[in-house]
Each structure stands twice: as C-alpha cells, then as structure tokens.
Write an enzyme that holds these catalytic residues in place. Structure first.
Site, PDB file in Angstrom:
ATOM      1  N   HIS A 117       0.843  -1.207   0.000  1.00 24.02           N
ATOM      2  CA  HIS A 117       0.000   0.000   0.000  1.00 24.02           C
ATOM      3  C   HIS A 117       0.872   1.249   0.000  1.00 24.02           C
ATOM      4  O   HIS A 117       2.014   1.209   0.458  1.00 24.02           O
ATOM      5  CB  HIS A 117      -0.897   0.011   1.245  1.00 24.02           C
ATOM      6  CG  HIS A 117      -1.799  -1.167   1.324  1.00 24.02           C
ATOM      7  ND1 HIS A 117      -2.992  -1.233   0.643  1.00 24.02           N
ATOM      8  CD2 HIS A 117      -1.673  -2.348   1.985  1.00 24.02           C
ATOM      9  CE1 HIS A 117      -3.564  -2.407   0.891  1.00 24.02           C
ATOM     10  NE2 HIS A 117      -2.781  -3.097   1.704  1.00 24.02           N
ATOM     11  N   ALA A 162      15.356 -19.809   7.847  1.00 21.89           N
ATOM     12  CA  ALA A 162      14.158 -19.516   8.649  1.00 21.89           C
ATOM     13  C   ALA A 162      14.176 -18.071   9.152  1.00 21.89           C
ATOM     14  O   ALA A 162      15.226 -17.529   9.487  1.00 21.89           O
ATOM     15  CB  ALA A 162      14.105 -20.473   9.824  1.00 21.89           C
TER      16      ALA A 162
HETATM   17  C1  LIG Z   1       9.693 -27.699   4.049  1.00 22.39           C
HETATM   18  C2  LIG Z   1       9.720 -27.688   5.557  1.00 22.39           C
HETATM   19  O1  LIG Z   1       8.708 -27.779   6.167  1.00 22.39           O
HETATM   20  S1  LIG Z   1      11.248 -27.547   6.339  1.00 22.39           S
HETATM   21  C3  LIG Z   1      10.967 -27.561   8.094  1.00 22.39           C
HETATM   22  C4  LIG Z   1      11.268 -26.254   8.741  1.00 22.39           C
HETATM   23  N1  LIG Z   1      12.694 -26.090   8.879  1.00 22.39           N
HETATM   24  C5  LIG Z   1      13.279 -24.898   8.788  1.00 22.39           C
HETATM   25  O2  LIG Z   1      12.672 -23.868   8.589  1.00 22.39           O
HETATM   26  C6  LIG Z   1      14.750 -24.935   8.908  1.00 22.39           C
HETATM   27  C7  LIG Z   1      15.417 -23.836   8.047  1.00 22.39           C
HETATM   28  N2  LIG Z   1      16.848 -23.916   8.170  1.00 22.39           N
HETATM   29  C8  LIG Z   1      17.652 -22.864   8.373  1.00 22.39           C
HETATM   30  O3  LIG Z   1      17.267 -21.702   8.467  1.00 22.39           O
HETATM   31  C9  LIG Z   1      19.092 -23.255   8.491  1.00 22.39           C
HETATM   32  O4  LIG Z   1      19.705 -22.545   9.551  1.00 22.39           O
HETATM   33  C10 LIG Z   1      19.919 -23.125   7.217  1.00 22.39           C
HETATM   34  C11 LIG Z   1      19.431 -24.121   6.180  1.00 22.39           C
HETATM   35  C12 LIG Z   1      19.879 -21.744   6.640  1.00 22.39           C
HETATM   36  C13 LIG Z   1      21.327 -23.574   7.698  1.00 22.39           C
HETATM   37  O5  LIG Z   1      22.315 -23.233   6.852  1.00 22.39           O
HETATM   38  P1  LIG Z   1      23.848 -23.602   7.253  1.00 22.39           P
HETATM   39  O6  LIG Z   1      24.664 -23.051   6.178  1.00 22.39           O
HETATM   40  O7  LIG Z   1      23.946 -25.068   7.540  1.00 22.39           O
HETATM   41  O8  LIG Z   1      24.068 -22.777   8.577  1.00 22.39           O
HETATM   42  P2  LIG Z   1      24.645 -23.203  10.019  1.00 22.39           P
HETATM   43  O9  LIG Z   1      23.610 -23.977  10.771  1.00 22.39           O
HETATM   44  O10 LIG Z   1      25.995 -23.826   9.857  1.00 22.39           O
HETATM   45  O11 LIG Z   1      24.792 -21.775  10.706  1.00 22.39           O
HETATM   46  C14 LIG Z   1      25.796 -20.855  10.293  1.00 22.39           C
HETATM   47  C15 LIG Z   1      25.590 -19.563  11.052  1.00 22.39           C
HETATM   48  O12 LIG Z   1      24.413 -18.892  10.566  1.00 22.39           O
HETATM   49  C16 LIG Z   1      23.450 -18.707  11.627  1.00 22.39           C
HETATM   50  N3  LIG Z   1      22.133 -19.010  11.070  1.00 22.39           N
HETATM   51  C17 LIG Z   1      21.724 -20.200  10.517  1.00 22.39           C
HETATM   52  N4  LIG Z   1      20.474 -20.092  10.068  1.00 22.39           N
HETATM   53  C18 LIG Z   1      20.059 -18.838  10.331  1.00 22.39           C
HETATM   54  C19 LIG Z   1      18.831 -18.140  10.094  1.00 22.39           C
HETATM   55  N5  LIG Z   1      17.824 -18.732   9.492  1.00 22.39           N
HETATM   56  N6  LIG Z   1      18.766 -16.853  10.477  1.00 22.39           N
HETATM   57  C20 LIG Z   1      19.817 -16.228  11.099  1.00 22.39           C
HETATM   58  N7  LIG Z   1      21.004 -16.851  11.339  1.00 22.39           N
HETATM   59  C21 LIG Z   1      21.115 -18.138  10.957  1.00 22.39           C
HETATM   60  C22 LIG Z   1      23.874 -19.708  12.695  1.00 22.39           C
HETATM   61  O13 LIG Z   1      23.471 -19.263  13.982  1.00 22.39           O
HETATM   62  C23 LIG Z   1      25.375 -19.726  12.541  1.00 22.39           C
HETATM   63  O14 LIG Z   1      25.872 -18.557  13.158  1.00 22.39           O
HETATM   64  P3  LIG Z   1      27.350 -18.514  13.811  1.00 22.39           P
HETATM   65  O15 LIG Z   1      28.313 -18.722  12.680  1.00 22.39           O
HETATM   66  O16 LIG Z   1      27.411 -17.144  14.398  1.00 22.39           O
HETATM   67  O17 LIG Z   1      27.375 -19.628  14.796  1.00 22.39           O
END
Ligand SMILES: CC(=O)SCCNC(=O)CCNC(=O)[C@H](O)C(C)(C)COP(=O)(O)OP(=O)(O)OC[C@H]1O[C@@H](n2cnc3c(N)ncnc32)[C@H](O)[C@@H]1OP(=O)(O)O
Length: 194
Positions: A117, A162
């Site tokens: 909007h 996420a």
């Molecule tokens: C289809 C479905 O229904 S799926 C079910 C629901 N599941 C979800 O929503 C899970 C989503 N997964 C995520 O968000 C995951 O964190 C991913 C896939 C982005 C992980 O990616 P990776 O590269 O493996 O990240 P990893 O876990 O190693 O974390 C790396 C850093 O990023 C941070 N980080 C990871 N994800 C996030 C996020 N979403 N937001 C903010 N920071 C994050 C971590 O805290 C970590 O920080 P640090 O280096 O300071 O310790």
C-alpha cells in the site's frame, strides 16, 4: 478510449483500488470460499484436496501437496511447478502473479506478499494498493516464518533460512537468510556430504 479496470491496473503493476472494486471483491469472495472448503477437508481426502487446488490456482504441473490451513486472495495468479510442497499456514497474497518452479519446498508459516500500500495514509485509506509479481525458481527450499515481499525473484537451487524477510532478489545456488535477507554463502560440492 475505455478506462482500465482495477484488475487491469493490478496486472500492469499500477496502483489500483482493491477495497471498493466489485470485480475484485467478488473474485476474492470466490477464492476465500474455496480456501474455506480446502481448510476443512479431512487430511485423508487427497483427491478432493487436489481437485480444489487445481480449481483455485492458475496453473499446476504434476504433483503437489499443500498442508492446511492455506490462504490466498485470488488463486488464479498462482502457478506451481511439479513436486510443490507447502507446509501449514502458507499465506499467498496474489494480487499479482506468483510463479513457483519445480521441486519447491516451503516450511510452515511463510508469507508471499505481492501486495503493498502507499506510504501516504490518505491514499492508503482510499483503498489503493499495488501488486508486483514474485518468482521462485526450481529446487528452492524456503525455511519457516519467511516473508517474501512484492517484486522479489529467488533463483534456482537456493535456500532461504528460517525467519528471513526477503526484500530484494536473491540469486541462484546460495544460502541466504536474515532480516533483510542477505546472501551468506554459495552452495558448494562440500554440501553434498550432508
Ligand atoms: C519444508 C519444511 O517444512 S522444512 C521444516 C522447517 N525447517 C526450517 O525452517 C529450517 C530452516 N533452516 C535454516 O534456516 C538453516 O539454519 C539453514 C538451512 C539456513 C542452515 O544453513 P547452514 O549453512 O547449515 O548454517 P549453520 O547452521 O551452519 O549456521 C551458520 C551460522 O548462521 C546462523 N544461522 C543459521 N540459520 C540462520 C537463520 N535462518 N537466520 C539467522 N542466522 C542463521 C547460525 O546461527 C550460525 O551462526 P554462527 O556462525 O554465528 O554460529
């Protein structure tokens, strides 16, 4: 020259009046009724679920599964590719087109909002809004509680972490997360190990 309808303005990414236009109000009412029906179907009624989504969406291709509750505004602006999955509480505000590629996975509580909007309260209160198309590529995983804003394109093979608010385009082959959502890294061969 005949004046453009509000629906035509919407498809041209112009400001349009969604609140007081009969054609759009009627289309939303039809869509909400189908969503209502969908969200009350027993989970075992797979056939009925599939038929309702095919009636609601502009285009489906192959298999899909959308967990209820699912809500959208018009339905006909949504196109999904093969093997589409949306977990519970997916909300799509589809004033403009929203196209998902093949093999898209969407976690719970995600919002895809093509609509917005005016910042000016007077124009906003007059019912004006805009809608910019959203595109999600092939093989994209969208984590839980993600919000995708109007006009965004997400490239192929990308993961949106996420809790992200995706305000700008995100390229192919990356992990991106945060508010605002930023590219964190590329997805590399090493990732095949997990
Ligand atoms: C289809 C479905 O229904 S799926 C079910 C629901 N599941 C979800 O929503 C899970 C989503 N997964 C995520 O968000 C995951 O964190 C991913 C896939 C982005 C992980 O990616 P990776 O590269 O493996 O990240 P990893 O876990 O190693 O974390 C790396 C850093 O990023 C941070 N980080 C990871 N994800 C996030 C996020 N979403 N937001 C903010 N920071 C994050 C971590 O805290 C970590 O920080 P640090 O280096 O300071 O310790």
């Amino acid at each position: 020259m005949t004046e453009r309808t509000e629906k035509e303005k919407a498809t041209q990414s112009l400001l349009y009046n969604a609140s007081y236009d009969k054609e759009l109000i009627d289309e939303r009412a039809y869509c909400k009724a189908l969503c209502y029906e969908y969200n009350r179907l027993h989970p075992a009624k797979i056939g009925e679920r599939t038929t309702l989504i095919q009636k609601l969406f502009g285009k489906t291709s192959g298999s899909f599964l959308i967990e209820p509750p699912f809500i959208c505004d018009y339905g006909y602006n949504i196109e999904i590719g093969n093997n589409f999955y949306a977990n519970h509480n997916c909300i799509i505000l589809d004033g403009a087109k929203i196209v998902f590629g093949d093999n898209v996975m969407i976690a719970p509580h995600c919002g895809f909002y093509t609509a917005g909007h005016p910042l000016d309260a007077e124009r906003r209160n007059a019912g004006l809004e805009y809608a910019y198309p959203i595109k999600v590529g092939n093989n994209v995983w969208v984590g839980g509680n993600v919000v995708v804003l109007p006009g965004v394109t997400i490239g192929d093979n990308t993961v949106i972490g996420a809790g992200s608010v995706v305000t700008k385009n995100i390229p192919s082959g990356v992990v991106a997360f945060g508010n605002p959502c930023r590219v964190i890294r590329e997805i590399i061969d090493e990732d095949k190990k997990f």
